[in-house]
Structure formats: C-alpha cells, structure tokens
Write an enzyme that holds these catalytic residues in place. Structure first.
Site, short mmCIF file in Angstrom:
data_model
loop_
_atom_site.label_atom_id
_atom_site.label_comp_id
_atom_site.label_asym_id
_atom_site.label_seq_id
_atom_site.Cartn_x
_atom_site.Cartn_y
_atom_site.Cartn_z
N LYS A 140 41.29 38.28 44.42
CA LYS A 140 41.20 39.40 43.48
C LYS A 140 41.11 40.70 44.25
O LYS A 140 40.23 40.88 45.09
CB LYS A 140 40.00 39.24 42.56
CG LYS A 140 39.80 40.44 41.61
CD LYS A 140 38.62 40.24 40.69
CE LYS A 140 38.97 39.37 39.52
NZ LYS A 140 39.88 39.97 38.55
N LEU A 193 48.37 35.89 39.33
CA LEU A 193 47.84 34.93 38.37
C LEU A 193 47.35 35.60 37.10
O LEU A 193 47.32 34.98 36.05
CB LEU A 193 46.69 34.14 39.01
CG LEU A 193 47.04 33.28 40.23
CD1 LEU A 193 45.77 32.68 40.82
CD2 LEU A 193 48.03 32.19 39.86
N GLY A 194 46.93 36.85 37.22
CA GLY A 194 46.43 37.56 36.05
C GLY A 194 45.94 38.94 36.42
O GLY A 194 45.84 39.30 37.59
N ASP A 199 32.21 41.14 30.28
CA ASP A 199 33.65 41.00 30.00
C ASP A 199 34.00 39.55 29.65
O ASP A 199 34.92 38.97 30.21
CB ASP A 199 34.46 41.47 31.20
CG ASP A 199 35.93 41.74 30.85
OD1 ASP A 199 36.24 41.80 29.64
OD2 ASP A 199 36.75 41.89 31.76
N GLY A 222 43.02 42.01 35.03
CA GLY A 222 41.92 42.33 34.13
C GLY A 222 41.36 43.69 34.42
O GLY A 222 41.92 44.48 35.18
N GLY A 223 40.19 43.96 33.79
CA GLY A 223 39.59 45.26 33.92
C GLY A 223 39.12 45.58 35.33
O GLY A 223 39.00 46.74 35.70
N PHE A 224 38.85 44.54 36.14
CA PHE A 224 38.32 44.78 37.48
C PHE A 224 39.39 44.68 38.56
O PHE A 224 39.12 44.92 39.72
CB PHE A 224 37.22 43.76 37.79
CG PHE A 224 36.03 43.89 36.89
CD1 PHE A 224 35.17 44.96 37.01
CD2 PHE A 224 35.77 42.94 35.91
CE1 PHE A 224 34.06 45.08 36.18
CE2 PHE A 224 34.67 43.06 35.08
CZ PHE A 224 33.81 44.13 35.21
N SER A 228 43.52 42.85 39.85
CA SER A 228 44.53 41.80 39.70
C SER A 228 44.21 40.62 40.61
O SER A 228 43.60 40.77 41.67
CB SER A 228 45.92 42.36 40.06
OG SER A 228 46.24 43.46 39.24
#
Length: 830
Positions: free
Chosen positions: A517, A495-496, A614, A498-500, A502
């Site tokens: 996540k 789905l996306g 963030d 980020g810094g932390f 996927s």
C-alpha cells in the site's frame, strides 16, 4: 518373448529396480501389526492420507528419528517425535515394531524407545489416525491403551487437548524443539494451570513467562483471538477429575490443515496451510513480541523486535555459540572478549574495569536498589564487587546487577520506558574489541565492495533488482523503495484504491506474494512513523491483516501486508464473476462474525483503542480459507488526526459515515459500530445500500430492511436473490436487528462490538430495535423530517426523501465544516 511372458516379467523387473535405486516404501495401510514393522524408508499413512509416520532426518543432522508429519504438505512439517531424546544413527539397522503389546524402537537390537504399555498381548495393533494421533489398540476389545496425544512433542492439533488429571497428577505438556533443526526438548513448555484455570508458557519448566489469563466461560482474558477466531472454537472444562482444554473447527464440515506449536523461540503459534501459496500462514502468536519471551537472547544479548536481527551482543561481547547464533538460536547468549579478573585493582596493580554506557534500554531482570549520594558513588559500589556486572543511577537511587544480564531490550529514543545503564567490561576488553572492529571494518569494506560490484554486474547482465532480505518470522522488515518497486513490477498490478492510498500486488524473491500500500498524505517524520508502525505491527489477530514490513524514504511511505488470495469482500457481495464466487448465507454469517471479532480486538484488547474509521466491504479481505481479515486498521493514526482529506476521498463509498462526523461530536469506537451496521445490511441484500433502479428511482435498502423488521413483510424476501431464499430465518432476522441497533443516531444507544459478537454467537438475544431516526425519512415516506441535530450550530438539519441526495448533503456538510484539532478520542483498554 510373447505378451504373456512380458506381463509376467515386468513386475519382477520393477521389484528388483526398487532395490537398485532409492525407493520409498509404504505399506499402503495405516497400521503396524505384530507381523509388520517400520525400517529404512518404510512408512504408514493414515486412512484419509492426512499424516505419515516413519523415519526422518531433520535439517543437516546426521541422526534419525521416528516421527509423524503432514502427508499433504509439500514442505515436510514434523508434528510428533517418538525418540526425540535418543536419535538413531542408521535407519536401516533400526526397526519400529510391536513386542508383547509394546511399540518399541530398536537399533541393532538395543531398545531406544518404547510406549511401555506392558500389556503383554499379541493382539495389539498401532494405528495412525487422520487426526494426527498414533494409537495402540487392543485387538480383542478394540480399546485404546496408548496414544501419542498423551505424549505431545511441540504440536497440538484440533481435537487434541491439554489436560491436567487430578486423579493421576498427570499432564500433557507440549515442549519446544531445541532449535529449528533439533527436536530434542527445548527450553519452553505449554502447560495447564488448574489453579488459575489458564494455560501458561514456562521457561526451563520453572519461570512463567506468559499466561493466557483465566477462562471466563467464553474466552481467555489475555487471548481473545483464540476464543473468538472464525475458524476454531476453544473449550475449557474444569471438574473434579481435572482440567481440560481443546479446540475444534468452527465449521465441522470444513477441514483445514492447521497446527498449534510451542515454538523453539518461546511463542505459542497457530498456523494454517495455504495450498495455493504452498506455505504456512501464521494465524496468531503469543507473546505478541519476541522480546517478551524470557531470556530469548541469552545472557548479555540485547533484543530488538522491530528490525532484524532480533538479537545482538553488547559491545565488548561476542556470541557464545557462533554456529547456533547464526542459525537463529540465541539462547546461548554472549560472553566477554576478556573475562573479568578477581581482586581489587588498587591492590593488584591491574587497570580497573571500565563501564560502557548504553542509552534507551529496558533494564535487565532483578536489579538490587539502594540509595546513593550520586552516580559516582553508585559506580564505586559496583566496582568494588567483582560479581557486580552493571549499574544504573536513576532518581537518586543506585541499581546494581550481579551475575549474567538477561532480558535487555533496545528501545526507541521516543520510548519513555528507556533508561541508561552502565555495563562492566575488562579494561583491555574494549581495546581488543576495537582491534577486532578495525579488522572487521577493513574486511567488511572489502566484502561490501565485492558484493556491490557483483550486484552491479548482475544488474547489467540481467536487470535483477536488489534482493529483498526475507523477514524473520514474526519480525518486521524495513524495505527499500527500489526493492518494493521491483517486487511490484513498478506498481503495475493494482489490487484496489481507498481513502488512504492504492494497493498493489507484489512478489518477493522467495516467491512470497505480498500486498503493498502506497500511503497518501502522510506528514509524519521518520521516527514517529516507525514508532506508529511498530505499534500496528505488533497487533496480531486471526481477523486482522498481518503487517509484514514497511518502507519510509523521505515522503515515500509504504506498507507491506500479507496477501489475501480471495480478494476483498465487495467483489464477492456485489460483483460475483461466477456461481462459485457467490457467498452462501452461512459463509456471509461467518464473515460478519469474524469481522466483528477483529473490531473487538482493535477496540478493547489493544494497548490503545484503535478506531478504524473506514469500515466497508472493500476493507474486509478474505484469505484462502475465506477467513475475513480487517485491513487498513490503524491507518487513521498514520495519516494524522485531521480526517477531512480522507473523508473527502471517501465520496466513492458514501453511506458508511456515522452522523457524528457531520455534527462535530467526538469520534469514538461507536463510529465503527455505525459503519459495521451499514455493512451488515449489504451482507443481507448482496448490493449497495443505495441503488438506483432503471426507472430512475433510488432504493435505500436499510430503510426497506427496517420496514420488514418492524413486522411489515417476510424477512427472506429482502435476501440477496442469488441465494434463492436459502438462509436461516433467525440468523437473517438477528443480523437485520443488529444492523438497526448499530445505525442509531445516538451513539450511546448503539451496542459495542463485543455485544454484537455475543449476539451473533447466539450467547445473548437481541431485542426489537427502535426505528432508526435516520431511516424514518424513508420508512414513513415523508418529504421533510429531522435526520439529526447539528450540535455545533444547534440547528435542525432537514433531509429530503431522496437517499442519494441525502448522502451527498451529508458529505457536503462535512466538507464545508471547519473543525479544529483531532476528532478522535483515545481510549485505554480495561
């Protein structure tokens, strides 16, 4: 038989077929008059089709009730019950009808329930309204003489009210069901407190177990989310006539199937129906944790609100009502396997009772304290009193408890509030329990072996993965890694990122859609990770993504969130795939306000101030109602206090970092304010703040907006072209002004998130902001100007007028900078 005869006989045939099968009759009307009544399967439906009224049978009970439920919700959800204390056994021999102005329920001629209006009029009619209110109206004057909203069951609707009438000393008191299948009045009530201008949850109509806090004109002090939610507006009125609390949809043109419920588990909960997922979504609940609910696990029950099951009996005890216990109703509590005997053990010759030690416990209520020389003297004191059921020795003081023990809670080993307590049981109670344990272990081992063989066989036959146990409502689940691997089809649908880590889409066996996540760079141990998760998991707000569970197996750390069906905000702002995906200005304003409210909750209303670190459109998710939900809050704590790895990863979303990240200053909640301000500019423009044109030039939108705000242009000319300048000029101006205040270099000049909410709500005005120094380079179009001062080196940094180069320079400076320790300042809320 010719065609005309067929047309004549078909309706008659259908009529008789209905009586030969089970048919559901509806009058096709919303009312009961003197000439109509309800019996059997007959119902009435509100004019807009929102609600239905008729006989229903809850769960596995064999009794029937007259009730109201949502017509457009697939799973029957009852919201009002007339005869909750006196059910009927046969709906076909029972009848709801009007008699002399009263709405009366009869069973075989015996009156079961009545509105008791005593109007003595034949012109009265009962009407089911689309708001979920059953009213009796006097046909001659069309006045309402009775309404179900004055006699709520457990549910409270938008437009409905809680009130206390000083003139009649009358209140509306939603009362919980007895359990999930029995609508009889339960233990918990929701009440208005006119003295404190608040509303309360009471246990057994006596003990207060929770309060909303006083109304301050805008919010209830203990529940900021229900006054600052983006879907509903709450209003509290107090005058000479009484106190009155109600709520409405914030957007009057929208209709969302919603309900507030005084739940049988002791929590007030607000739900919204998700039509695309065909399930209820929890907006918020209070008390936040189940273990805060008074006597939830009953006598001698131990509560644990992190993992399932929520309640367990102490060793030496068993559930008092096994059937209720297994169905999730723990209020009956537990009882000893062997009851205590009266009389002194030394004189009667029987064995003395024994005490079992329990560590890391929250003590039961109402201890009696006195000084004692040592723990042995404390034990002897308790043992000599047959009514003493437990003791504890702490800091040279003896604490004893008499009678049943309530509100015990098992705490984690790292919780400083955990204490040791000794619970009294019969001398032979433990051996009997051990014998039961032996039988249980043998029988359990056989059962487990059988289950394992069955699972292995099924996996061999069809490849079905381990069934994931469905989370109890409001609790967190510790998932297995293989379970989540199966739910996400081996993490195949991303789905996306980020810094932390996927995020992947998944589906649980009960068809619940989730977002998983996979965290990166988490160095915490198992206990620390679980403690942090329990803190984040207990945070609930309508504008924060709900954490459903987690997985922690070695270095595999995953979080399981609710799924937001409309994806992240960036996809709607920057890359709308079709016209319907373009967010109108009113929706953008609501999303900005909702996001701000979520951040207020994190900054000011949690036990510890949580700094997001963030904030960007990718981390603002939209549910099926387009309600914004801040995601990834608290993850900064989970990955540790060294943010260099995270910020290095954030190169792909540069432009949201506050100057203090580079200057070496302490990071406070004002860093989120800066990021929020940069994001507000993107609400206006509908594009990234830094954008390269076809001729190679770079447009930096915040500089353009600041230029216009200073009176150098028409505000609507900078609006997203997709909106065709359709927007409220005052709102666009306010957002741009707020954004300019947010991105001030000096963090002390920036507003707090609560001040931002007040501005966006129109409660306070926003002044003209000073030119943000960081944007002055672009506004004045100078080649070289001070952007900010590097406090660590006490030297001025100069940034060229190319915004892309500026962003890269800022990040490079941070990457090269060697800072030690944490940059976050923990702050306690007021």
């Amino acid at each position: 038989m010719d065609a005309k005869q067929n047309l004549f006989f078909v309706p008659i045939l259908l009529f008789f077929l209905c009586f030969s099968t089970t048919c559901h009759f509806s009058f096709g009307a919303d009312s009961i008059s003197a000439y109509r009544s309800l019996s059997g399967d007959r119902t009435i439906v509100s004019s807009g089709g929102n609600f239905e009224l008729g006989f229903f049978k809850p769960g596995k009970l064999s009794k029937y009730y007259i009730g109201m439920w949502f017509k457009k919700v697939s799973a029957q959800t009852v919201v009002w019950v007339a005869n909750r204390e006196k059910p009927v056994t046969d709906k076909y021999s029972s009848e709801l009808k009007l008699v002399d102005g009263n709405l009366v329920l009869y069973e075989k001629g015996t009156e079961i329930w009545s509105t008791d209006t005593k109007l003595k009029s034949s012109s009265v009619v009962a009407v089911l309204l689309d708001e979920g209110n059953l009213v009796l109206r006097n046909g001659s004057s069309n006045t309402t003489v009775w309404q179900s909203w004055d006699y709520p069951t457990d549910t409270w609707f938008p437009g409905g009210y809680l009130s206390y009438d000083k003139r009649t000393n009358r209140t509306q008191i939603p009362t919980s069901w007895k359990n999930s299948e029995d609508p009889a009045p339960g233990l918990y009530t929701l009440e208005i407190d006119p003295i404190g201008h608040q509303f309360l949850i009471r246990w057994n109509r006596s003990r207060q177990i929770w309060t909303s806090g006083a109304w301050n004109g805008q919010i209830f002090t203990n529940v900021p989310e229900i006054a600052s939610g983006s879907i509903f507006n709450f209003t509290y009125i107090s005058n000479n006539h009484g106190d009155y609390l109600t709520y409405f949809f914030a957007n009057s043109s929208a209709y969302i199937i919603s309900r507030s419920v005084m739940d049988y588990n002791g929590q007030i909960k607000q739900f919204g129906w998700l039509p695309d997922q065909q399930k209820w979504s929890l907006f918020w609940s209070e008390p936040n944790t189940q273990c805060q609910v008074n006597a939830y696990c009953g006598a001698y029950g131990v509560c644990n609100d992190i993992f399932s099951p929520l309640c367990n009996c102490l060793p030496g005890f068993k559930s008092r009502f096994e059937k209720s216990w297994t169905s999730g109703d723990y209020s009956g509590g537990c009882q000893r396997y062997m009851e205590l005997e009266s009389g002194n053990a030394y004189t009667t010759g029987r064995k003395a009772d024994i005490f079992q030690i329990h560590s890391h416990m929250k003590w039961p209520d109402n201890p009696q304290a006195f000084s004692a020389v040592n723990a042995e003297r404390c034990k002897s004191n308790c043992l000599s009193n047959i009514s003493c059921t437990a003791y504890a020795y702490y800091e040279k003081a003896c604490f004893t408890w008499n009678g049943d023990l309530f509100n015990m809670q098992q705490l984690s080993v790292d919780d400083s509030n955990g204490r040791v307590i000794y619970i009294r049981i019969h001398s032979s109670g433990s051996s009997k329990n051990n014998k039961g344990i032996i039988y249980g272990v043998v029988g359990g081992s056989i059962a487990i072996l059988s289950v394992l063989l069955l699972i292995a066989f099924r996996r061999h036959k069809s490849g079905i993965a381990t069934v994931i146990e469905r989370a109890a409502e409001g609790t967190m689940v510790a998932f297995g890694y293989k379970d989540l691997q199966t739910a996400t089809k081996n993490f195949s649908e991303m789905l996306g990122k980020g810094g932390f880590g996927s995020v992947y889409k998944g589906t649980l066996p009960d068809s619940t859609v989730i977002a998983v996540k996979k965290l990166e760079g988490v160095s915490q141990g198992e206990k620390q990770f679980r403690n942090e998760i329990s803190t984040i998991g207990n945070i609930q707000h309508i504008n924060l993504v709900h954490l459903r569970g987690f997985c922690s197996q070695g270095n595999k750390k995953l979080l399981v969130y609710e799924y937001a069906s409309n994806g992240s905000l960036d996809s709607h702002l920057f890359n709308p795939k079709k016209d319907e995906s373009i967010l109108p200005w009113t929706r953008r304003y609501e999303i900005a306000l909702g996001t701000a409210r979520g951040l207020v909750y994190l900054h000011e209303n949690c036990r510890d101030c949580i700094i997001h670190c963030d904030i960007k459109p990718e981390n603002i998710l939209l549910d099926s109602f387009m309600c914004p939900k801040v995601a990834d809050f608290g993850l900064a704590k989970l990955v540790g206090r060294n943010f260099s790895r995270v910020l290095t990863t954030m190169r792909g979303t540069r432009g949201y970092l506050a100057p203090e990240w580079i200057s070496g200053g302490a990071i406070t909640a004002k860093a989120d304010v800066y990021s929020f301000g940069m994001m507000l500019f993107e609400f206006v423009s509908g594009r990234r703040n830094s954008e390269q044109t076809r001729d190679g030039k770079v447009n930096f939108f915040p500089a353009i907006a600041a230029n216009v705000i200073m009176g150098r242009g028409d505000i609507l000319t900078i609006l997203d072209p997709n909106l065709n300048q359709v927007a409220d000029v005052e709102e666009v101006t306010n957002i741009c002004r707020v954004a300019c205040w947010c991105i001030q270099e000096n963090e002390h000049v920036r507003p707090t998130m609560s001040q931002i909410v007040q501005i966006l709500e129109g409660v306070v005005d926003v002044d003209m902001p000073p030119d943000p120094r960081g944007l002055q380079v672009f506004i004045d179009n100078e080649d070289d100007i001070v952007f900010f001062t590097d406090k660590a080196s006490s030297s001025n940094l100069h940034i060229q007028s190319d915004p892309a180069w500026a962003s890269s320079f800022v990040e490079e400076q941070y990457t090269n900078k060697k800072t030690q320790g944490s940059k976050i300042q923990e702050c306690e809320s007021d």
